[in-house]
Every structure is written in C-alpha cells, then in structure tokens.
Design a protein around this motif. Sequence first.
Motif, short mmCIF file in Angstrom:
data_model
loop_
_atom_site.label_atom_id
_atom_site.label_comp_id
_atom_site.label_asym_id
_atom_site.label_seq_id
_atom_site.Cartn_x
_atom_site.Cartn_y
_atom_site.Cartn_z
N VAL A 193 -2.13 5.90 -3.78
CA VAL A 193 -0.93 5.29 -4.37
C VAL A 193 0.06 4.89 -3.28
CG1 VAL A 193 1.12 5.72 -5.79
CG2 VAL A 193 -1.13 6.25 -6.67
N LYS A 194 0.47 5.81 -2.46
CA LYS A 194 1.49 5.50 -1.44
C LYS A 194 0.92 4.66 -0.30
CE LYS A 194 4.88 9.15 -1.98
NZ LYS A 194 4.91 9.76 -3.15
N SER A 195 -0.27 4.99 0.15
CA SER A 195 -0.82 4.31 1.33
C SER A 195 -1.40 2.94 1.03
CB SER A 195 -1.91 5.18 1.98
OG SER A 195 -3.00 5.33 1.10
N TRP A 196 -1.83 2.69 -0.18
CA TRP A 196 -2.46 1.40 -0.49
C TRP A 196 -1.75 0.68 -1.64
CZ3 TRP A 196 -5.57 0.06 -4.91
CH2 TRP A 196 -6.18 -1.19 -4.81
N TYR A 197 -1.69 1.29 -2.80
CA TYR A 197 -1.15 0.63 -3.99
C TYR A 197 0.32 0.27 -3.80
CZ TYR A 197 -0.11 -0.18 -8.95
OH TYR A 197 0.28 -0.73 -10.15
N ASP A 198 1.14 1.20 -3.37
CA ASP A 198 2.57 0.90 -3.18
C ASP A 198 2.83 0.09 -1.91
OD1 ASP A 198 3.33 2.17 -5.51
OD2 ASP A 198 3.90 4.04 -4.53
N ALA A 199 2.05 0.33 -0.86
CA ALA A 199 2.32 -0.29 0.44
C ALA A 199 1.72 -1.68 0.62
CB ALA A 199 1.83 0.64 1.56
N GLU A 200 0.54 -1.91 0.07
CA GLU A 200 -0.18 -3.14 0.39
C GLU A 200 -0.37 -4.11 -0.77
OE1 GLU A 200 -3.86 -2.49 2.47
OE2 GLU A 200 -3.08 -0.68 3.41
N ILE A 201 -0.29 -3.66 -1.99
CA ILE A 201 -0.65 -4.48 -3.14
C ILE A 201 0.60 -5.10 -3.77
CG2 ILE A 201 -1.64 -4.39 -5.48
CD1 ILE A 201 -3.70 -4.15 -3.27
N LYS A 202 0.53 -6.43 -4.00
CA LYS A 202 1.58 -7.10 -4.77
C LYS A 202 1.39 -6.75 -6.23
CE LYS A 202 0.74 -11.18 -2.87
NZ LYS A 202 0.70 -12.63 -2.76
N LYS A 203 2.49 -6.38 -6.88
CA LYS A 203 2.44 -5.99 -8.29
C LYS A 203 3.50 -6.77 -9.06
CE LYS A 203 2.94 -1.97 -6.50
NZ LYS A 203 2.61 -2.35 -5.15
N PRO A 204 3.27 -7.00 -10.35
CA PRO A 204 4.26 -7.75 -11.14
C PRO A 204 5.50 -6.91 -11.43
CG PRO A 204 2.49 -6.99 -12.56
CD PRO A 204 2.09 -6.63 -11.14
N SER A 205 6.59 -7.59 -11.71
CA SER A 205 7.85 -6.89 -12.02
C SER A 205 7.74 -6.11 -13.33
CB SER A 205 8.98 -7.90 -12.11
OG SER A 205 8.71 -8.84 -13.14
N TRP A 206 6.81 -6.47 -14.18
CA TRP A 206 6.68 -5.84 -15.49
C TRP A 206 5.75 -4.62 -15.50
CZ3 TRP A 206 1.57 -6.55 -16.65
CH2 TRP A 206 0.93 -7.69 -16.13
N ARG A 207 5.31 -4.18 -14.35
CA ARG A 207 4.45 -3.00 -14.33
C ARG A 207 5.27 -1.74 -14.58
NH1 ARG A 207 4.37 0.56 -9.79
NH2 ARG A 207 5.75 -0.23 -8.20
N PRO A 208 4.67 -0.75 -15.19
CA PRO A 208 5.39 0.51 -15.43
C PRO A 208 5.59 1.26 -14.12
CG PRO A 208 3.34 0.42 -16.70
CD PRO A 208 3.34 -0.75 -15.79
#
Length: 166
Positions: free
Chosen positions: A31-46
């Motif tokens: 989560v912290k090392s890849w999902y939060d740091a590297e992945i673009k996510k939409p504004s509507w994600r929880p």
Amino acid sequence: MVCPTWVPPVLASVLPHFGGFGGAIFTAKNVKSWYDAEIKKPSWRPPNWLFAPVWTGLYTAMGYASYLVWESCGGFNDQSLVPLGLYGTQLALNWAWTPIFFGWHKLGLATIEIGATWLAIVGCVVTFHPVSKTASYLMLPYLGWVSFASCLCFWIWRNNPSKKVD
C-alpha cells in the motif's frame, strides 16, 4: 457426536475472512510503497482505512449467506451444488485478486479477474434467490462493492499505462 447448532453458521461466516487475512499480507507490503506512492488513483476512490471494515462486513454477510443456502438445501447435495459451487468460485476469485493486484502488480489481469469475480457473484445472487431470498439479498452489498471496485480497478489500469504491462 452432533455439533451445536451455532457452529455451522459461525464457521460459514468466518471462512471468507481467511482469504482476507492472507490478502492483507500482500496489501500491507504494497500500500505505502507501491499503491500510494506510484499508482495514479481517481479522486472518487475510498480512503484506505475504509477497506478493512467494509470487507469485514461483506465477508461475514457472504459467509452467512452460504450457510443459509447450505441449510435450506439440507447440506451439500444436488440442490446446493450450483449455488454453493458458484459461491466457492467467487470466493476463490475474490481471494486471488489481491495477490494479482497488490502482489504482482498485474493491473490488466486484475481487471479481468475482478470481472470474472463479478460474474460469479451475480451467479450467486441469481441461484441463491430460489433457495433463500435472504441469502440472495445478503450478497447484494457485496455485488455493489465489487461493481464499484471493478470501476476503480479499470480506471487504475487505464490511467497507469507504464504499470499495465501484463
């Protein structure tokens, strides 16, 4: 020896959580090392903190739904084969998504896999209904969440082109 009547519904309600616990290993590492740091996510994600309580409720509800089908059909038999077979299929697919997405970072494959999960859940809703309407209705919040998660997964895959090489 006859087991107490509370054992089957409790076991059925707890079973789905085992895959969730296993998936948490992949999620926690990434989560912290890849999902939060590297992945673009939409504004509507929880927010990340919402996933654990939502999955706790969904896993418990789907597990109890499987118990209701099992009980209404009189156990594992010809009548329960298709609905509980679909239940097992969607559960295995559900458990497989987390390592595909968070463990192996296969965004395209995860998008296809969550689509298969969605179809299996629809199959559960449809086949549970004639056996136990309550069981069918208990699967609806799960179907809604996976519908939303499918949109989120697709968005992430399409908006992270360097990450979608599968």
